[in-house]
Design an enzyme around this catalytic site. Structure first.
Site, PDB file in Angstrom:
ATOM      1  N   GLU A  45       0.812  -0.881   0.085  1.00  0.00           N
ATOM      2  CA  GLU A  45      -0.057   0.192  -0.141  1.00  0.00           C
ATOM      3  C   GLU A  45       0.714   1.323  -0.058  1.00  0.00           C
ATOM      4  O   GLU A  45       0.752   2.398  -0.396  1.00  0.00           O
ATOM      5  CB  GLU A  45      -0.977  -0.138   1.038  1.00  0.00           C
ATOM      6  CG  GLU A  45      -1.672   1.564   1.622  1.00  0.00           C
ATOM      7  CD  GLU A  45      -1.430   1.742   2.802  1.00  0.00           C
ATOM      8  OE1 GLU A  45      -2.378   2.602   3.161  1.00  0.00           O
ATOM      9  OE2 GLU A  45      -1.733   0.566   3.701  1.00  0.00           O
ATOM     10  N   ASP A  49       0.452   4.070  -3.139  1.00  0.00           N
ATOM     11  CA  ASP A  49       0.269   5.514  -3.021  1.00  0.00           C
ATOM     12  C   ASP A  49       1.404   6.628  -3.231  1.00  0.00           C
ATOM     13  O   ASP A  49       0.699   7.602  -4.714  1.00  0.00           O
ATOM     14  CB  ASP A  49       0.203   5.834  -1.404  1.00  0.00           C
ATOM     15  CG  ASP A  49       0.165   7.032  -1.183  1.00  0.00           C
ATOM     16  OD1 ASP A  49      -1.450   7.528  -1.363  1.00  0.00           O
ATOM     17  OD2 ASP A  49       1.192   6.947  -1.120  1.00  0.00           O
ATOM     18  N   ASP A 118      -7.038   1.499   0.392  1.00  0.00           N
ATOM     19  CA  ASP A 118      -5.948   0.849   0.877  1.00  0.00           C
ATOM     20  C   ASP A 118      -5.378  -0.067  -0.100  1.00  0.00           C
ATOM     21  O   ASP A 118      -3.985  -0.545  -0.319  1.00  0.00           O
ATOM     22  CB  ASP A 118      -5.448  -0.030   2.394  1.00  0.00           C
ATOM     23  CG  ASP A 118      -5.525   1.750   3.256  1.00  0.00           C
ATOM     24  OD1 ASP A 118      -5.570   1.911   2.667  1.00  0.00           O
ATOM     25  OD2 ASP A 118      -5.707   1.708   4.410  1.00  0.00           O
ATOM     26  N   GLU A 121      -5.072   0.597  -3.515  1.00  0.00           N
ATOM     27  CA  GLU A 121      -3.310   1.122  -3.566  1.00  0.00           C
ATOM     28  C   GLU A 121      -1.473  -0.251  -3.650  1.00  0.00           C
ATOM     29  O   GLU A 121      -1.426  -0.283  -4.601  1.00  0.00           O
ATOM     30  CB  GLU A 121      -2.918   1.612  -2.660  1.00  0.00           C
ATOM     31  CG  GLU A 121      -3.625   3.455  -2.610  1.00  0.00           C
ATOM     32  CD  GLU A 121      -3.550   4.699  -0.988  1.00  0.00           C
ATOM     33  OE1 GLU A 121      -3.679   5.373  -1.992  1.00  0.00           O
ATOM     34  OE2 GLU A 121      -2.807   3.527  -0.241  1.00  0.00           O
TER      35      GLU A 121
END
EC number: 3.1.26.3
Length: 227
Positions: A45, A49, A118, A121
């Site tokens: 995650e 991102d 989450d 990502e």
């Protein structure tokens, strides 16, 4: 390593065939199911991102070469925020393939916005690690679709716009009243009313107070425009 049926189905919905399936398995493992022998998706995650941010930044620059940073920043924020990632996750039914602990699953974890965002990502990072940057960029641009072109409208902060409208008319800032909350703990619905000093108001419901405030402000702005 072979994928379970639900992960194979998800890979098809995702439109990406993993050369190393362990990346997808890790991306779809929630922390409630992690163990020393089973890594969860939090590290992916973190990486996803950053990959998402780079791809979206580049896409915004290409879409509007003349836009200054002051306009690009809110558009960027609208495209990479957790709510948008969760929307994309929902459109490919990511929640159906998530691996999580029993208590989290019972509490509705497959539908929780934060968990879906989450995991989306983490999936981006899994594709990046498996196929490289070009594969991740292709995935993001395909799944985000028209959102990049529509980012200018999506970035419009209704609460800020409503406050500026009030200030221009020498009125105090609008207030927001929590009207109520319904639904179970894992999927609450908040109702909020936006109120101007002259008594005009509008109400809206959403799965978070912040979104309900934004929606109420947007609704009130629409009514003011009609007037």
């Amino acid at each position: 390593m072979k994928l379970a049926a639900e992960l194979k189905d998800f890979s098809t919905r995702l439109g990406y065939d993993f050369k190393s399936p362990e990346y997808l398995i890790r991306a779809m493992t929630h922390s409630s199911l992690s163990s020393p022998a089973r890594e969860d998706n939090q590290r992916l995650e973190f990486l996803g991102d950053r990959v998402l941010g780079l791809v979206i930044s580049e896409a915004l620059l290409d879409h509007d070469p003349n836009a200054p940073e002051g306009l690009l920043a809110p558009r960027f924020n609208a495209l990479v925020r957790k709510e948008t990632c969760a929307e994309v996750a929902q459109q490919i039914d990511l929640g159906l393939a998530l691996k999580m602990g029993r208590s989290e699953m019972i509490s509705g974890g497959r539908r929780k916005q934060a968990i879906l965002g989450d995991a989306m990502e983490a999936v981006i990072a899994a594709v990046y690690r498996d196929g490289g940057f070009d594969a991740a960029r292709d995935l993001i641009l395909r799944l985000w679709g028209d959102r990049v072109q529509n980012a200018e409208a999506d970035a419009r902060d209704a609460k800020t716009t409503l406050q500026e409208w009030a200030q221009a008319r020498k009125m105090p800032p609008p207030s927001y009243k929590d009207v109520g909350r319904t639904g179970p703990d894992h999927a609450p619905v908040f109702q909020v009313t936006a109120i101007l000093a002259d008594g005009r108001s509008a109400s809206a419901k959403a799965n978070s107070k912040r979104q309900a405030q934004q929606d109420a402000a947007k609704k009130l702005l629409s009514e003011l425009d009609d007037d």
